[in-house]
Enzyme design. Structure first.
Site, PDB file in Angstrom:
ATOM      1  CE  LYS A  16      15.376 -59.313  37.271  1.00  0.00           C
ATOM      2  NZ  LYS A  16      14.010 -59.816  37.519  1.00  0.00           N
TER       3      LYS A  16
HETATM    4  P1  NAD Z   1      13.270 -59.584  48.388  1.00  0.00           P
HETATM    5  O1  NAD Z   1      14.551 -58.856  48.407  1.00  0.00           O
HETATM    6  O2  NAD Z   1      12.029 -58.913  48.858  1.00  0.00           O
HETATM    7  O3  NAD Z   1      13.403 -60.952  49.217  1.00  0.00           O
HETATM    8  C1  NAD Z   1      14.410 -61.895  48.969  1.00  0.00           C
HETATM    9  C2  NAD Z   1      14.377 -62.889  50.113  1.00  0.00           C
HETATM   10  O4  NAD Z   1      15.273 -63.958  49.813  1.00  0.00           O
HETATM   11  C3  NAD Z   1      14.850 -62.295  51.443  1.00  0.00           C
HETATM   12  O5  NAD Z   1      14.061 -62.832  52.493  1.00  0.00           O
HETATM   13  C4  NAD Z   1      16.284 -62.808  51.550  1.00  0.00           C
HETATM   14  O6  NAD Z   1      16.747 -62.891  52.876  1.00  0.00           O
HETATM   15  C5  NAD Z   1      16.129 -64.175  50.937  1.00  0.00           C
HETATM   16  N1  NAD Z   1      17.382 -64.755  50.483  1.00  0.00           N
HETATM   17  C6  NAD Z   1      18.423 -64.156  49.868  1.00  0.00           C
HETATM   18  N2  NAD Z   1      19.409 -65.047  49.657  1.00  0.00           N
HETATM   19  C7  NAD Z   1      18.940 -66.233  50.122  1.00  0.00           C
HETATM   20  C8  NAD Z   1      19.473 -67.536  50.187  1.00  0.00           C
HETATM   21  N3  NAD Z   1      20.698 -67.809  49.713  1.00  0.00           N
HETATM   22  N4  NAD Z   1      18.723 -68.511  50.732  1.00  0.00           N
HETATM   23  C9  NAD Z   1      17.488 -68.244  51.210  1.00  0.00           C
HETATM   24  N5  NAD Z   1      16.932 -67.035  51.186  1.00  0.00           N
HETATM   25  C10 NAD Z   1      17.658 -66.044  50.653  1.00  0.00           C
HETATM   26  O7  NAD Z   1      13.101 -60.101  46.883  1.00  0.00           O
HETATM   27  P2  NAD Z   1      11.766 -60.578  46.149  1.00  0.00           P
HETATM   28  O8  NAD Z   1      11.259 -59.435  45.358  1.00  0.00           O
HETATM   29  O9  NAD Z   1      10.883 -61.301  47.091  1.00  0.00           O
HETATM   30  O10 NAD Z   1      12.393 -61.602  45.092  1.00  0.00           O
HETATM   31  C11 NAD Z   1      12.600 -62.971  45.422  1.00  0.00           C
HETATM   32  C12 NAD Z   1      12.616 -63.776  44.128  1.00  0.00           C
HETATM   33  O11 NAD Z   1      11.379 -63.584  43.441  1.00  0.00           O
HETATM   34  C13 NAD Z   1      13.702 -63.383  43.142  1.00  0.00           C
HETATM   35  O12 NAD Z   1      14.154 -64.522  42.452  1.00  0.00           O
HETATM   36  C14 NAD Z   1      12.983 -62.456  42.197  1.00  0.00           C
HETATM   37  O13 NAD Z   1      13.619 -62.378  40.930  1.00  0.00           O
HETATM   38  C15 NAD Z   1      11.637 -63.122  42.129  1.00  0.00           C
HETATM   39  N6  NAD Z   1      10.542 -62.262  41.682  1.00  0.00           N
HETATM   40  C16 NAD Z   1      10.218 -61.110  42.350  1.00  0.00           C
HETATM   41  C17 NAD Z   1       9.183 -60.315  41.857  1.00  0.00           C
HETATM   42  C18 NAD Z   1       8.703 -59.053  42.547  1.00  0.00           C
HETATM   43  O14 NAD Z   1       7.714 -58.479  42.087  1.00  0.00           O
HETATM   44  N7  NAD Z   1       9.312 -58.617  43.625  1.00  0.00           N
HETATM   45  C19 NAD Z   1       8.497 -60.709  40.711  1.00  0.00           C
HETATM   46  C20 NAD Z   1       8.819 -61.901  40.092  1.00  0.00           C
HETATM   47  C21 NAD Z   1       9.851 -62.666  40.586  1.00  0.00           C
END
Ligand code: NAD
Length: 417
Positions: free
Chosen positions: A107
């Site tokens: 990461k």
């Molecule tokens: P992103 O930046 O596209 O979206 C994050 C979202 O979470 C946004 O809508 C933001 O406003 C919201 N957010 C941030 N802080 C918050 C809070 N305190 N309360 C509520 N909402 C909040 O990110 P993403 O890629 O969608 O990632 C989201 C989660 O999924 C993370 O934990 C990430 O590690 C995990 N994830 C992402 C991927 C990927 O391929 N993008 C893969 C596996 C896991």
């Protein structure tokens, strides 16, 4: 009684220890696997638009390299710490192993709120961070991907920066790239699609009709918005969603397409017509059948777990539930699909993208979806079998599978020298 720790590394290690104990793993292997193998911390200057210079801190942590190169996302967030990155790198090791992907976990991230920067500042920050990281990343070493606040454009800048250093194009150094420079069909919504595949399997196991389920989604970015849309397309009623600025609730169901347009226009889900405003804390406790945490970690703790009413939780986010909350939810009869399983769709299609890039032979969207479904369904069935056999919850079962795979690889390879 001591309040539970919210230190991310301590939580990751506690989850590992539970699985290691169940597996009767030898002590020396536990000592080896509960810490990261490599860590890079960099402090680097970035020229701002007004001519000033600011120094930023970035990290890349590689947890374990026994099963192949390492892989994991890059996060831009103002509250990021090295322990967050260590914990997430460790989690990626188990996530890859549970799905049978030939990687270890990594990461990375930069301590920054990109929303306060212009696009050209984000580009310069990304290129300099990529340049610092080029010591440790590469198609056969460590392959980054998008995570919170990073996206395909940022991956394109990383790929271009590494390629400029090499003097030739290196598409397989990152995944989650735009399609026109070697991205994969089906990558942009793969995390959500993977979560929906395992949710379908879990719903069948629990005799729950997904098309009649009431769903609540925390986070409305890549993982959350796509999951909400796909579940709505399935016929489910999405009653609540939120982002960092709060949530919206309509017990009759939210129009997710209209909500996406509203968020594009205003930058937040708050203020959406025909919905009540709720806080992020309230969203987690809403009366619903399925809860999808898809934002940041440590949202469900021993403090609020007793008030969570969902029967089924799919962790699209990484580490949204603490170990103490896990135990409470299990005792309440809540079925949790853990991050290392429910959140594996993104890394799985990232793996497909890496394979396609190395072979320079690209698949159709239909092929990507079919292969993703195959990987997710097999992983779900393996974890469910393990949970039933040992009478443990799905996280411990998934960790037992992941940790055993890595322990076997370490043991087979032996200790150098
Ligand atoms: P992103 O930046 O596209 O979206 C994050 C979202 O979470 C946004 O809508 C933001 O406003 C919201 N957010 C941030 N802080 C918050 C809070 N305190 N309360 C509520 N909402 C909040 O990110 P993403 O890629 O969608 O990632 C989201 C989660 O999924 C993370 O934990 C990430 O590690 C995990 N994830 C992402 C991927 C990927 O391929 N993008 C893969 C596996 C896991």
């Amino acid at each position: 009684m001591l309040a539970e720790t919210l230190n991310p590394l301590a939580i990751a290690q506690e989850q590992f220890d539970i699985a290691a104990e169940m597996l009767h793993l030898p002590q020396q292997l536990r000592g080896h696997l509960r810490v990261p193998q490599r860590e890079l911390c960099v402090h680097f200057p970035v020229k701002m638009d007004d001519g000033s210079t600011r120094v930023y801190t970035g990290f890349r942590v590689q947890h374990n390299l026994s099963r192949g190169p390492t892989k994991g996302g890059i996060r831009y967030h103002p509250d990021l710490s090295i322990d967050d990155i260590r914990a997430l790198a460790m989690l990626m090791t188990w996530k890859c192993a549970v799905s049978g992907l030939p990687y270890g976990g990594a990461k990375g991230g930069v301590v920054v709120d990109p929303k306060t920067l212009s696009e050209s500042e984000v580009e310069r920050l990304t290129r300099r961070y990529a340049s610092e990281m080029s010591l440790v990343i590469g198609p056969e070493k460590d392959i980054p991907a998008p995570d919170v606040n990073t996206n395909p454009q940022i991956m394109a800048w990383i790929m271009d920066t590494v390629s400029m250093h090499k003097g030739y194009t290196v598409p397989a150094v990152v995944t989650g790239k735009p399609l026109n420079i070697g991205g994969s069909e089906g990558r942009s919504d793969a995390t959500a699609r993977g979560a929906v595949y395992v949710l379908s399997e879990a719903a069948r196991h629990l005799s729950m009709d997904l098309s009649r389920a009431r769903v609540s989604v925390q986070g409305f970015g890549n993982a959350g918005a796509n999951t909400a849309q796909m579940l709505a397309d399935f016929g489910a009623t999405v009653v609540a969603v939120s982002d960092s600025r709060g949530g919206v609730y309509n017990p009759g169901g939210l129009d997710i397409g209209a909500l996406q347009n509203h968020k594009r226009r205003t930058g937040a889900v708050a203020g959406f017509m025909e919905a009540d405003h709720i806080s992020n804390a309230e969203l987690l406790e809403i009366d619903c059948d399925i809860l999808v945490p898809a934002a940041l970690g440590y949202q469900i703790t021993e403090g609020n777990a007793p008030r969570v009413r969902a029967r089924l939780i799919a962790e699209a986010a990484n580490a949204p539930i603490t170990p103490a909350a896990d135990r409470i939810l299990y005792d309440q009869g809540c079925f949790v699909l853990p991050d290392v399983l429910a959140g594996a769709g993104g890394i799985t299609v990232s793996y497909f993208e890496w394979v396609q890039g190395l072979q320079e032979f690209f698949w159709t969207e239909r092929e990507v979806h079919a292969q993703l479904e195959r990987v997710m369904v097999i992983a779900f069935q393996n974890v469910l079998r393990m949970a039933q056999k040992h009478r443990v919850h799905m996280r411990t079962a998934a960790y037992m599978i992941g940790v055993q795979q890595v322990a076997d690889a370490v043991t087979t390879r032996g200790i150098y020298p």
